[in-house]
Every structure is written in C-alpha cells, then in structure tokens.
Design a protein around this motif. Sequence first.
Motif, PDB file in Angstrom:
ATOM      1  N   UNK A   1       0.821  -1.214   0.000  1.00  0.00           N
ATOM      2  CA  UNK A   1       0.000   0.000   0.000  1.00  0.00           C
ATOM      3  C   UNK A   1       0.853   1.261   0.000  1.00  0.00           C
ATOM      4  N   UNK A   2       2.176   1.088   0.071  1.00  0.00           N
ATOM      5  CA  UNK A   2       3.072   2.240   0.017  1.00  0.00           C
ATOM      6  C   UNK A   2       3.407   2.843   1.364  1.00  0.00           C
ATOM      7  N   UNK A   3       3.092   2.153   2.440  1.00  0.00           N
ATOM      8  CA  UNK A   3       3.406   2.672   3.772  1.00  0.00           C
ATOM      9  C   UNK A   3       4.921   2.701   3.970  1.00  0.00           C
ATOM     10  N   UNK A   4       5.396   3.740   4.610  1.00  0.00           N
ATOM     11  CA  UNK A   4       6.816   3.823   4.959  1.00  0.00           C
ATOM     12  C   UNK A   4       7.024   2.988   6.219  1.00  0.00           C
ATOM     13  N   UNK A   5       7.974   2.077   6.176  1.00  0.00           N
ATOM     14  CA  UNK A   5       8.239   1.210   7.317  1.00  0.00           C
ATOM     15  C   UNK A   5       9.482   1.722   8.029  1.00  0.00           C
ATOM     16  N   UNK A   6       9.309   2.117   9.280  1.00  0.00           N
ATOM     17  CA  UNK A   6      10.421   2.684  10.045  1.00  0.00           C
ATOM     18  C   UNK A   6      11.347   1.588  10.560  1.00  0.00           C
ATOM     19  N   UNK A   7      10.779   0.586  11.218  1.00  0.00           N
ATOM     20  CA  UNK A   7      11.575  -0.500  11.798  1.00  0.00           C
ATOM     21  C   UNK A   7      10.926  -1.825  11.425  1.00  0.00           C
ATOM     22  N   UNK A   8      11.737  -2.747  10.940  1.00  0.00           N
ATOM     23  CA  UNK A   8      11.250  -4.073  10.578  1.00  0.00           C
ATOM     24  C   UNK A   8      12.030  -5.093  11.381  1.00  0.00           C
ATOM     25  N   UNK A   9      11.321  -5.919  12.131  1.00  0.00           N
ATOM     26  CA  UNK A   9      11.940  -6.967  12.922  1.00  0.00           C
ATOM     27  C   UNK A   9      11.657  -8.299  12.256  1.00  0.00           C
ATOM     28  N   UNK A  10      12.712  -9.052  11.990  1.00  0.00           N
ATOM     29  CA  UNK A  10      12.590 -10.347  11.317  1.00  0.00           C
ATOM     30  C   UNK A  10      13.183 -11.405  12.240  1.00  0.00           C
ATOM     31  N   UNK A  11      12.415 -12.469  12.457  1.00  0.00           N
ATOM     32  CA  UNK A  11      12.915 -13.539  13.321  1.00  0.00           C
ATOM     33  C   UNK A  11      14.099 -14.238  12.675  1.00  0.00           C
ATOM     34  N   UNK A  12      15.073 -14.567  13.478  1.00  0.00           N
ATOM     35  CA  UNK A  12      16.274 -15.246  13.022  1.00  0.00           C
ATOM     36  C   UNK A  12      15.895 -16.482  12.211  1.00  0.00           C
ATOM     37  N   UNK A  13      16.501 -16.611  11.028  1.00  0.00           N
ATOM     38  CA  UNK A  13      16.239 -17.750  10.156  1.00  0.00           C
ATOM     39  C   UNK A  13      15.157 -17.492   9.118  1.00  0.00           C
ATOM     40  N   UNK A  14      14.495 -16.347   9.191  1.00  0.00           N
ATOM     41  CA  UNK A  14      13.436 -15.997   8.244  1.00  0.00           C
ATOM     42  C   UNK A  14      13.842 -14.780   7.427  1.00  0.00           C
ATOM     43  N   UNK A  15      13.199 -14.604   6.296  1.00  0.00           N
ATOM     44  CA  UNK A  15      13.451 -13.440   5.440  1.00  0.00           C
ATOM     45  C   UNK A  15      12.342 -12.419   5.644  1.00  0.00           C
ATOM     46  N   UNK A  16      12.628 -11.190   5.299  1.00  0.00           N
ATOM     47  CA  UNK A  16      11.611 -10.146   5.348  1.00  0.00           C
ATOM     48  C   UNK A  16      10.556 -10.436   4.289  1.00  0.00           C
ATOM     49  N   UNK A  17       9.310 -10.014   4.523  1.00  0.00           N
ATOM     50  CA  UNK A  17       8.265 -10.204   3.518  1.00  0.00           C
ATOM     51  C   UNK A  17       8.654  -9.520   2.207  1.00  0.00           C
ATOM     52  N   UNK A  18       8.255 -10.076   1.073  1.00  0.00           N
ATOM     53  CA  UNK A  18       8.581  -9.476  -0.227  1.00  0.00           C
ATOM     54  C   UNK A  18       8.101  -8.024  -0.307  1.00  0.00           C
ATOM     55  N   UNK A  19       8.970  -7.155  -0.771  1.00  0.00           N
ATOM     56  CA  UNK A  19       8.623  -5.753  -0.954  1.00  0.00           C
ATOM     57  C   UNK A  19       8.691  -4.905   0.305  1.00  0.00           C
ATOM     58  N   UNK A  20       8.966  -5.518   1.442  1.00  0.00           N
ATOM     59  CA  UNK A  20       9.003  -4.773   2.705  1.00  0.00           C
ATOM     60  C   UNK A  20      10.394  -4.205   2.935  1.00  0.00           C
TER      61      UNK A  20
END
Length: 90
Positions: A57-76
């Motif tokens: 939706x075009x939201x600006x993401x300030x902080x993204x936390x990703x659990x160890x062993x996983x990748x960030x969601x596509x496009x995030x």
Amino acid sequence: MRYLPGKEEPPLYTPVITSRMNDAVRATRALAAARARHEQGLHLAEGEKLVAEAAAAGAAIARLFVEEGYAAPPGAEAEAVYTVSRGVME
C-alpha cells in the motif's frame, strides 16, 4: 540484519537481538499502547501478511523486525531492519 532487495549497498551487519531491553525493541513494543503510537507518530503492523500489505500500500516502514532464520516479507523495505531471536517480540 537482512539484505534488502534492490539496495545498491548491503546494510551494515548487526548481531541478532536477544534482549527485550534493546532500545528499538522497547520502542516498538510500546506501540501496543495508543499513547505511544500518538507520541511516536507510528503504527504497528505485526505479522508477515500485514507487513506485506502495508508495504504494498506504500506505507513507509520505520523499523522491521525479522525472526532469526526468516526473510523479510517481499517488498518490505524499512529504514532499519533488525534480526531478533524468537522470544524477543512476544
């Protein structure tokens, strides 16, 4: 920290966050309260689906936390990406 797709330079390495006392974790966890959301001017999107929808939706993401062993969601893409151990954000 994960490499973000489309970035020209990889982000600097940061170790896995294992403590809930980390400043970024504490500030983000505080967003569960309306007062903190108002004070910080941020909202909390929790979970892969909501984060992906916010990014789409075009939201600006300030902080993204990703659990160890996983990748960030596509496009995030975010201003800051943190890798955390399983229990940190619970």
